[in-house]
Structure formats: C-alpha cells, structure tokens
Design an enzyme around this catalytic site. Structure first.
Site, short mmCIF file in Angstrom:
data_model
loop_
_atom_site.label_atom_id
_atom_site.label_comp_id
_atom_site.label_asym_id
_atom_site.label_seq_id
_atom_site.Cartn_x
_atom_site.Cartn_y
_atom_site.Cartn_z
N LYS A 245 -4.75 12.59 7.50
CA LYS A 245 -5.65 13.74 7.34
C LYS A 245 -6.81 13.64 8.33
CE LYS A 245 -8.37 15.87 3.65
NZ LYS A 245 -8.61 15.89 2.22
N GLU A 251 -5.57 1.54 9.61
CA GLU A 251 -4.18 1.08 9.54
C GLU A 251 -3.25 2.04 10.28
OE1 GLU A 251 -6.27 1.36 7.03
OE2 GLU A 251 -6.06 -0.28 5.59
N GLY A 307 -5.89 13.44 -0.48
CA GLY A 307 -4.78 12.62 0.01
C GLY A 307 -3.68 12.41 -1.02
N ARG A 308 -4.08 12.00 -2.23
CA ARG A 308 -3.07 11.68 -3.26
C ARG A 308 -2.47 12.92 -3.90
NH1 ARG A 308 -8.09 10.11 -4.32
NH2 ARG A 308 -9.21 10.84 -6.17
N GLU A 393 -6.59 5.95 -8.61
CA GLU A 393 -7.61 6.36 -7.64
C GLU A 393 -8.37 7.57 -8.20
OE1 GLU A 393 -7.85 5.87 -2.91
OE2 GLU A 393 -6.32 7.28 -3.56
N HIS A 424 15.02 -6.55 -18.79
CA HIS A 424 15.39 -7.96 -18.66
C HIS A 424 14.24 -8.77 -18.08
CE1 HIS A 424 19.63 -7.32 -19.69
NE2 HIS A 424 19.33 -6.09 -19.28
N LYS A 544 -13.52 -1.54 3.25
CA LYS A 544 -13.21 -1.06 4.61
C LYS A 544 -14.36 -1.38 5.56
CE LYS A 544 -10.71 3.19 3.57
NZ LYS A 544 -10.69 4.61 3.87
C1 G6Q Z 1 -6.18 9.59 -1.27
C2 G6Q Z 1 -7.10 8.85 -0.43
C3 G6Q Z 1 -6.43 7.89 0.54
C4 G6Q Z 1 -5.99 8.54 1.85
C5 G6Q Z 1 -5.71 7.42 2.85
C6 G6Q Z 1 -5.20 7.94 4.16
O1 G6Q Z 1 -6.49 10.41 -2.10
O2 G6Q Z 1 -7.97 9.70 0.19
O3 G6Q Z 1 -5.34 7.20 -0.02
O4 G6Q Z 1 -4.87 9.33 1.64
O5 G6Q Z 1 -6.88 6.68 3.04
O6 G6Q Z 1 -6.12 8.79 4.75
P1 G6Q Z 1 -5.76 9.64 6.03
O7 G6Q Z 1 -4.70 10.59 5.66
O8 G6Q Z 1 -7.03 10.31 6.44
O9 G6Q Z 1 -5.27 8.65 7.07
#
Ligand code: G6Q
Length: 580
Positions: A245, A251, A307-308, A393, A424, A544
């Site tokens: 996003k 990462e 994001g989620r 989250e 199991h 972070k």
């Molecule tokens: C989700 C969070 C988080 C996000 C990641 C990736 O709700 O905001 O998990 O999706 O940090 O972020 P980017 O899509 O900006 O790389």
C-alpha cells in the site's frame, strides 16, 4: 505502517439503502474528522453489562448437559443462517436470557449506529482520520458510496476491470515475458495485510486455480523466504507482483529489490526487462515509478482500505490471476452478501453480531483468553493465520476511542489448525486442560475431492468433537465401562466446553468471501462493544523504529557506540563477533 492522512472534510454518503440511525453509547464515530462529540458511557457502566455480570454468576455453574436436557429444541432453535452459511451456536454456555442481555449490550453500545457510520463512509478510524470502507470493495457496479463528495464505487470497478484485463492476458499466455516466453510463475511480494490475504485465498481456492501456473508468496525479510521461492524458477517465465500500500515497507522493498536483481540477472543485466516482469499494487504512484515499474502496470487502491481488510482489493491480484476474474467476482459477491446480511439482518439472526457477542461473553465474563478456529477443510489451512492478523491487529487495543485505559479484556488470542490434525495434538488441552477455550468449527457439506469414505469420516470427526467438548463423559459413565477407580479421574471429560459450528455447502469463491466477511464484521462487533478502534495498528510501530536504529549498528565497520540497555547492547556485540 500506514501513515495517517491529515485533515480532510467530513465524508458523507448514502446509497446502500435506507440508513437507520441508532442511539449510540459511543458517539466518537469520527463523522467530523474524528473529533469526539460527546463522551461515551463507559462499557462497564452500561445497564446490560451490569446485568450480564449478575447473570454470569448464576449461569457460571450450569452445564450444557442440563441446558440441552431441559430444552429438546435447543439444537434447532439456537441456529441462524446467512445464505448457505449455517451457524449452530447452541453448544454455547448461554440461555435465552444471556442472549437477550448480549443483544441489549449491542444496542446500548450503539452497534446499529456504528454499522451505519461504517457503511456511510464516516471516518471511524479516528486515530488515522480515515473512513473504513472495505465494504465498498465489493459493492456492486451501480451502487453509490460517497467519500469526500465522490462516489468511490466506479473507481473500485475501474480497478477491477483493469485487473481483469491483466489477469486474462496472463492466463491466456498473451502477456509475454521480455524474451517472448509466456508467464508461468507469479510471485507476490508483500507482508502483513499485503500477504496474508493473498496466501490464504490462494490456498483456499487452489481447486479453482490454473494448475499449469506456479504461485508463490514472499513476505519475510529473512533471505531464505526469497531464496526458496525462486530457486527452481526461470526468470524468463516469472512475474513479480510487488504489493505494498505504502511502497515503503522495509521487508517488501528489500525483497522487491532482491527480486529485481535476481530477475535482471536472468536477462544478462538488461534493465528493460523490468517492465515485462514487474507490476505493482499500491497507493503510492511516485514510489512505484521510482522503483522502475511503469505506472501503467500499477493497480491502485485507497487509504480507506486497511491492510488486513484488503484481500478483495487490488491486493488480491495474485488471487485473480490464479482463479480467474469470474471466480474473483464470485468471491466479491460472497463478501457483499455477508455485508448486506450484517447491515440489514436483525441482531438476533445476524451471524457476525452473534459471533462477536459470544466472543465478548467468553473473553470478559468467563475470562477466556483465546479462541480456537478449527477448519475441517484442508484448503483452509492458512485461514487461522489470516484470522490472527484480522482479529488481533484489529482488537489488540488497550485504550478506548477516547484514549482511556480499558478495565476489561479486549481482543482474545486467535489460533488454530485444520481438523483432524489438531485432534492428535493440542485438542487434549481443550478437552481436559484447565483453560476454557471457545472453539469455532468450520466445515462444508460437500468436498471438492470426493475420495471413498474420507468426507464422511472428516464430518463425523467435526460433529464428534463439538459433542465431546459440550457433553463430556461423567465419572459414572467412565466407571460403568469397567474402568478401575484409580484410572477413572484421568478418563473423565468434564464437558461444558463451548463451541460454534459453522457449516456451509461447499468451499467456493463465494462461500470464502462470506466466511471472511463474517469474521471481519464479528471483529467490528467486538470492537464496538469494547469501544476501541479496530482499524489502526500503532502497536507495530515501536519495534520497526528501533530496528531502523539497530541496522547501522550491525552493519558498521567499526565498533559502534551502543546506547541501548545492557541486554540489547550485549546481544548486538555477540552477534557482531559471531558473524565475523
Ligand atoms: C494491516 C497493517 C499491516 C500492513 C503491512 C504492509 O492492517 O497495516 O499488516 O498491511 O505493514 O503494509 P504495506 O502494504 O504498506 O507494505
């Protein structure tokens, strides 16, 4: 981490039908840029909460055996449906009175008003001053949801159409790599919300995917993740989808740069190959262009998609390439059907509301710390991991919308594994341990892989587990089986362990959409009761920032001056010595 957009006018908009405004205990819905207009009644001061406390004391010792014995209709009565999704919640430690009080709690918490505020596009994510409109991602063409004076639905469909065109070109092998070979491998590079949804959906819907193509997902900054994903692939047939996003996540950008280096090496260093082998999903066109991806090959989304909550946005591009646009749209339709159910069904028949209220009941009155999600469907093997982000989250928060520390438990820990494997291993603790672990069993009437008696056996197990947890086995029953006295206590099952059973017809793109939306809205229901913001995630920030400070200390040639605590300083020194 998504950064908060500043300012902006109050979003308003109607179009998904009549919006009925409820009376809200929490009026911090952020309708006007997130300012608290009126102080909320603290949760524990609500009348329904107090009544639930008294009621819990009375019900605490009641056994599910007695509840069932006293009401032969219970198993049929305490059920609800949303399309083909059937919820049996009869094996919960509740009576009609409990349900009545929980529904009152929902009312007194202003759930109706909060639902309307979300669907209307109010900026209910008040700490980031954002609307929360994942429901707009699956609104049908022709619907209208207005944010900042603009109907966002046509934009949503424009992106879907662009994704459709791109997916068709890849799937038909019309899109060629730099040396003219068709794309056979797709690697999604992303993390968190830009990874967990795509991975889960790919695994869940593998049955519907193009089996001549390979799909992989790279998320971890651990180089092993990337190295293993590409080790047997040919760059000439490999497309990378860089999903971020913000397009600044450490990462993802580290993996994206490694991907570009690996890919370009496959074309003898020819940078022009990037245009045919990299596309981006992002809101940040400037950074995408800087990376070298043609913005014509960028698929956008918006700040009102968390994001989620984004697997049904362009973040789902890998899903669409895998299963095809028609199946992807069927999944969106499933999401939308559950959205409409959540928005319009009376609370007492509303699946997300019921699931959400039951979670609150166990977390806050029984002190349950976790919820186990147990899909009896191998294709849903990544569903619990996906739900961990969605639930934890969202509702892992310790202050209310007004910034006051809560004096009750909020989001429980979600975890799980597909049945029957879990039976199991960890089920022992659920059956006979000292903790109360409410379980969600998920199963499908039809299997996608009919194989002899397998499916009946699988289904027999899911029904048996819920039965065993609820009813257990008494000391008398154990002794009647001839068990010696000394062994009997070990073989007793107390029972009275609650569960929900969610039963659907078949795992399809549509039913997956319904299932995900069911949990999304259950999370929203819980967050509303707890008066917290389910849509920010400041808790991931500190680590972070500290990592950014430590990276140069690990990489510097000379001995760095360390100013951490003695433990962190020592670990850094030891690592530097060990790596040589
Ligand atoms: C989700 C969070 C988080 C996000 C990641 C990736 O709700 O905001 O998990 O999706 O940090 O972020 P980017 O899509 O900006 O790389």
């Amino acid at each position: 981490m998504e950064t908060a957009e500043q300012g902006g006018g109050a979003p308003r908009g109607f179009g998904l039908g009549e919006i009925e405004m409820g009376t809200s205990a929490t009026s911090t819905s952020g309708g006007q840029g997130g300012t608290a207009e009126q102080t909320a009644t603290p949760l524990t001061s609500l009348k329904a909460w107090k009544s639930l406390r008294t009621h819990y004391k009375k019900l605490q010792q009641t056994h599910l055996r007695d509840l069932f014995a006293g009401d032969p209709e219970r198993g049929e009565r305490m059920t609800a449906t949303a399309g083909d999704i059937f919820l049996d919640y009869s094996k919960n430690r509740i009576t009609d009175e409990t349900l009545k009080l929980l529904l009152k709690l929902a009312e007194q918490s202003g759930l109706r008003g909060r639902i309307d505020a979300m669907f209307r596009g109010d900026r209910i994510n008040i700490t980031e001053k954002r609307a929360v409109l994942h429901v707009a991602l699956r609104a049908p063409r022709g619907a209208s949801i207005v944010v900042d004076g603009e109907n966002v639905v046509p934009e949503v469909h424009a992106v879907l159409d662009k994704m459709t065109d791109f997916s068709n070109r890849i799937r038909s092998r019309e899109w060629k790599g730099y040396t003219g070979r068709p794309i056979r491998n797709v690697i999604n590079v992303g993390i968190g919300g830009s990874d967990l949804g795509p991975v889960m959906a790919y695994e869940a819907l593998k049955h519907y995917s193009d089996r001549d193509m390979t799909f992989r997902f790279v998320s971890n900054v651990d180089g092993t993740d990337f190295a293993e994903a590409v080790r047997d692939l040919d760059a000439a047939e490999t497309l990378f989808i860089i999903s971020s996003k913000t397009f600044t996540t450490l990462e993802t950008m580290t993996n994206a740069h490694s991907a570009r280096a690996w890919s370009v090496t496959g074309f003898d260093g020819d940078e022009k190959s990037v245009a045919r082998h990299f596309v981006a999903v992002s809101t940040n066109a400037a950074e995408v262009a800087k990376f070298g991806i043609d913005t014509a090959n960028m698929f956008g989304f918006w700040d009102w998609v968390g994001g989620r909550y984004s697997m049904d946005s362009a973040i789902g591009l890998s899903t669409m390439v895998a299963i095809g646009p028609e199946n992807f749209r069927a999944m969106l339709d499933g999401f939308h059907q559950m959205d409409e159910h959540f928005r319009t069904a009376p609370f007492k028949q509303n699946l997300p509301v019921l699931l959400g209220l039951l979670t609150v009941w166990y977390a806050d009155f029984f002190g349950a710390e976790t919820v186990a999600v147990l899909p009896y469907e191998q294709y849903l093997k990544r569903f619990p991991a996906y739900l961990q982000q969605l639930t934890m989250e969202s509702n892992g928060k310790h202050v209310t919308l007004e910034g006051t520390k809560v004096d009750y438990a909020t989001g429980p820990i979600y975890w799980g594994e597909p049945g029957t494997n879990g039976q199991h291993s960890f089920y022992q603790l659920i059956h006979q341990g000292t903790r109360l672990i409410p379980c969600d069993f998920i199963a499908f009437a039809k299997t996608l892989n009919p194989l002899g008696r397998h499916h009946d056996m699988l289904m027999a197990n899911v029904f048996a587990q819920a039965e065993a947890l609820a009813f257990g086995k008494t000391a008398e029953q154990v002794k009647a089986e001839g068990t010696p006295d000394w062994l009997a206590p070990h073989r007793v099952f107390e029972g009275n362990r609650p569960s929900n059973t969610i039963l659907a017809d078949e795992l399809t793109p549509e039913s997956l959409g319904k299932l995900v939306a069911l949990y999304e809205h259950s999370v929203f229901t819980q967050g509303t009761i707890w008066q917290i913001n389910s849509f920010d995630q400041w808790g991931v920030e500190l680590g972070k920032v500290l990592a950014q400070r430590i990276i140069p200390e690990l990489e510097s040639g000379g001995e760095p001056a360390l100013e951490h605590d003695s433990s962190t300083n020592n670990l850094i020194r030891r690592y530097r010595r060990a790596k040589g």
